[in-house]
Design an enzyme around this catalytic site. Structure first.
Site, PDB file in Angstrom:
ATOM      1  N   CYS A 167       0.815  -1.217   0.000  1.00 57.23           N
ATOM      2  CA  CYS A 167       0.000   0.000   0.000  1.00 57.23           C
ATOM      3  C   CYS A 167       0.850   1.269   0.000  1.00 57.23           C
ATOM      4  CB  CYS A 167      -0.964  -0.002   1.184  1.00 57.23           C
ATOM      5  SG  CYS A 167      -0.169  -0.139   2.793  1.00 57.23           S
ATOM      6  N   HIS A 203      -2.122   0.617   7.066  1.00 51.94           N
ATOM      7  CA  HIS A 203      -2.475   0.929   5.677  1.00 51.94           C
ATOM      8  C   HIS A 203      -2.092   2.369   5.371  1.00 51.94           C
ATOM      9  CE1 HIS A 203      -4.467   0.127   1.941  1.00 51.94           C
ATOM     10  NE2 HIS A 203      -5.364   1.089   2.091  1.00 51.94           N
ATOM     11  N   ASP A 218      -8.141   5.726  -2.382  1.00 48.97           N
ATOM     12  CA  ASP A 218      -7.305   4.593  -1.989  1.00 48.97           C
ATOM     13  C   ASP A 218      -6.889   3.828  -3.237  1.00 48.97           C
ATOM     14  OD1 ASP A 218      -5.992   2.531  -0.819  1.00 48.97           O
ATOM     15  OD2 ASP A 218      -7.591   1.951   0.551  1.00 48.97           O
TER      16      ASP A 218
END
Length: 574
Positions: free
Chosen positions: A399, A443, A459
């Site tokens: 991520c 994250h 995202d």
């Protein structure tokens, strides 16, 4: 000195000192082990104890060796180390009952020092077992040749009799804010999120399944794909690492059209940093904290103790529609000379959508969605132009790779953007009716500033691996062998066993470790006590102790009276 009593005292010192081995200098553990073995050998061989001058020399050298690295003989680390070393050396001058009594008292005190480093349930159970051994040794000191089983039974009875007294002291003893003599070392066991992000930082953290915090929702529970727990916001990029930097404004952040409010309670584990986690986008907090201009809650002091706070957040909002110009310049800044190919790609999008930032954002997301990227915990290493290599060559990342390169592309295209780190998702514990957020849920995502919308969350990981957002990390990576065992979808019975243990640990945290002045006042109020003051609690505590001791005294006197009903003795007493 009785041989079996000496073995018991050696066992006492060994049990109270063994948990400290991970915190003591290696030479101290080695010296203590050697002294215990030496004392055991002398007892086994019935050999004479070493002369006092030799013990004095060992003591002086040991004290000097402790004072040099610690620069003191006082404080938690130096004091505990000195206490354990001298208690072990005391065994080598064990000659009379007085020496044995001193060792028993020292053992009882060293038990307390174990809680400076850990206050978990296993530590408490081990210390309870250790206390049983100490009590059995103490009984042996005063009873002579009483066998082992009767000694253990008598020690167990004494401990059981102490439980009501301990409960009275625990419930009514006036609480002070904060634990005794600093925090247990549990506070530093897991550092959690950092205020920097570079390739590989979050993927390493995702291999840790320790609990970051627990959440209890009051009413509506948001779906998993909306559980973004906001942490450090990263603005500055030097070509390889994203950092928080310094805010260019002191103006408080503002939310417009805030709706879909969610109320919840967070029990945050200590992580030795200042940030507090709240659902995106945070509104109110029940404890004293500072809300940064980028909507990050910051504690006044590092979180070195487990804390609990109520919070409210909004799932629908428009954030900072009027962002100050200095902040906007920060949100567009990029280091010179890095990633020329990514800049060229961003310029093409800017030329294609000259006046439409939202369309530029969609174009970047489309690149990730259709570009053949792979979500993995084991991405290849990147060089100086890491964004170029990631976007055009390796196309494998976690991520932090996607969030960092996404923000870089937006800034290069003239769209203000920033990286947000925190946690995404949670795990529901049906037994305790709360949600668990683990370090493996760490994250990173992005926020872009759009006209008339303010800061909008995007995202890019969801464009690559939507299963990560909807189902968790194990559903998104192809090679689950690198994950912690309990993160690989273990058997249901094992998951339930883990949830049972976590629910028990949570109750321990809430009612034992978290029994602070506020919890104490609330509990005593529910019991019917009004106008609570520390003087009133102290009086009630003393009254309870006198009543309990008086009750035990009457029971013992009654038993003695029953035992003395021999006719001859009764006649003699008359």
């Amino acid at each position: 000195m009785n041989k079996h009593l000496t073995y018991g005292l050696i066992a006492c010192i060994l049990l109270v000192s063994a948990p400290h081995a991970a915190h003591l200098p290696l030479w101290v553990s080695a010296e203590c082990g050697a002294l215990l073995l030496w004392r055991g050998y002398l007892t086994y061989r019935a050999a004479p104890l070493p002369p006092r001058w030799l013990l004095l020399g060992i003591t002086l050298v040991s004290v000097a060796a402790i004072a040099l690295p610690f620069h003191s003989l006082f404080g938690r680390e130096a004091g505990v180390t000195l206490l354990i070393l001298l208690s072990t050396a005391k065994l080598l001058e064990l000659r009379a009952a007085r020496d044995a009594t001193v060792l028993i008292y020292l053992s009882c005190f060293i038990i307390i020092t174990n809680f400076f480093y850990s206050q978990s349930i296993p530590t408490a159970l081990f210390m309870l077992f250790t206390l049983l051994v100490i009590m059995a040794t103490w009984v042996h000191l005063h009873t002579g040749d009483l066998k082992l089983k009767p000694r253990l039974r008598l020690a167990g009875v004494l401990l059981l009799q102490a439980i009501p007294l301990s409960l009275i002291l625990f419930v009514l003893f006036p609480r002070v804010q904060g634990p005794l003599w600093g925090m247990p070392q549990d506070a530093y066991a897991s550092s959690g999120l950092s205020d920097t992000m570079s390739p590989g930082s979050l993927s390493k953290l995702s291999l840790n399944d320790a609990v970051a915090f627990r959440v209890t929702f009051n009413g509506t529970v948001p779906p998993r794909d909306q559980m973004y727990w906001r942490g450090p916001v990263l603005w500055d990029f030097d070509g390889s690492t994203w950092t928080r930097g310094h805010n260019a404004t002191l103006l408080p952040p503002e939310l417009d059209d805030a709706a879909s409010v969610v109320d919840y309670t967070v029990t945050l584990e200590p992580h030795n940093k200042r940030w507090l986690f709240a659902l995106d986008m945070p509104g109110k907090l029940s404890i004293t904290a500072d809300l940064a201009p980028d909507f990050q809650w910051l504690s006044r002091n590092p979180v070195n103790a487990r804390i609990r706070y109520q919070a409210s957040s909004f799932l629908s909002y428009r954030a900072n529609l009027e962002e100050p110009p200095p902040q906007m310049r920060r949100a567009l800044a990029l280091p010179r000379g890095f990633n020329p190919q990514a800049r060229k790609l961003a310029a093409e999008w800017r030329a294609q959508y000259p006046d439409d930032d939202a369309a530029t954002v969609r174009a970047v997301l489309g690149r990730f969605n259709r570009g053949g990227f792979e979500y993995t915990l084991e991405p290849p290493l990147l060089g100086a132009n890491g964004v170029d290599e990631f976007l055009l060559q390796t196309k494998q990342g976690f991520c932090e790779h996607y969030a960092g390169s996404f923000v870089f592309l937006l800034r290069a295209a003239g769209v203000p953007a920033r990286v947000v780190t925190g946690y995404q998702g949670s795990e529901y514990n049906a037994l305790g009716h709360y949600y668990i957020v683990r370090q493996s849920d760490a994250h990173a995502w992005a926020e872009a500033w759009l006209p008339e919308r303010g800061w909008v969350r995007y995202d890019p990981t969801a464009a690559i691996a939507p299963a990560r957002i909807q189902s968790g990390l194990s559903a998104a990576v192809s090679n689950t062998a690198v994950l912690p065992f309990m993160a690989r979808n273990p058997p249901q019975w094992l998951r339930e066993l883990r949830f049972n243990w976590d629910a028990l640990a949570n109750q321990w945290n809430q009612w034992v470790l978290g029994y602070n002045p506020e919890t104490q006042f609330a509990f005593l109020t529910r019991l019917g006590m009004e106008n609570i003051t520390w003087q009133k609690m102290a009086l009630n505590m003393l009254a309870g102790i006198f009543i309990l001791v008086g009750l035990f005294t009457l029971i013992l006197l009654r038993r003695l009276a029953v035992r003395s009903r021999d006719p001859v003795q009764t006649a003699w007493l008359k």
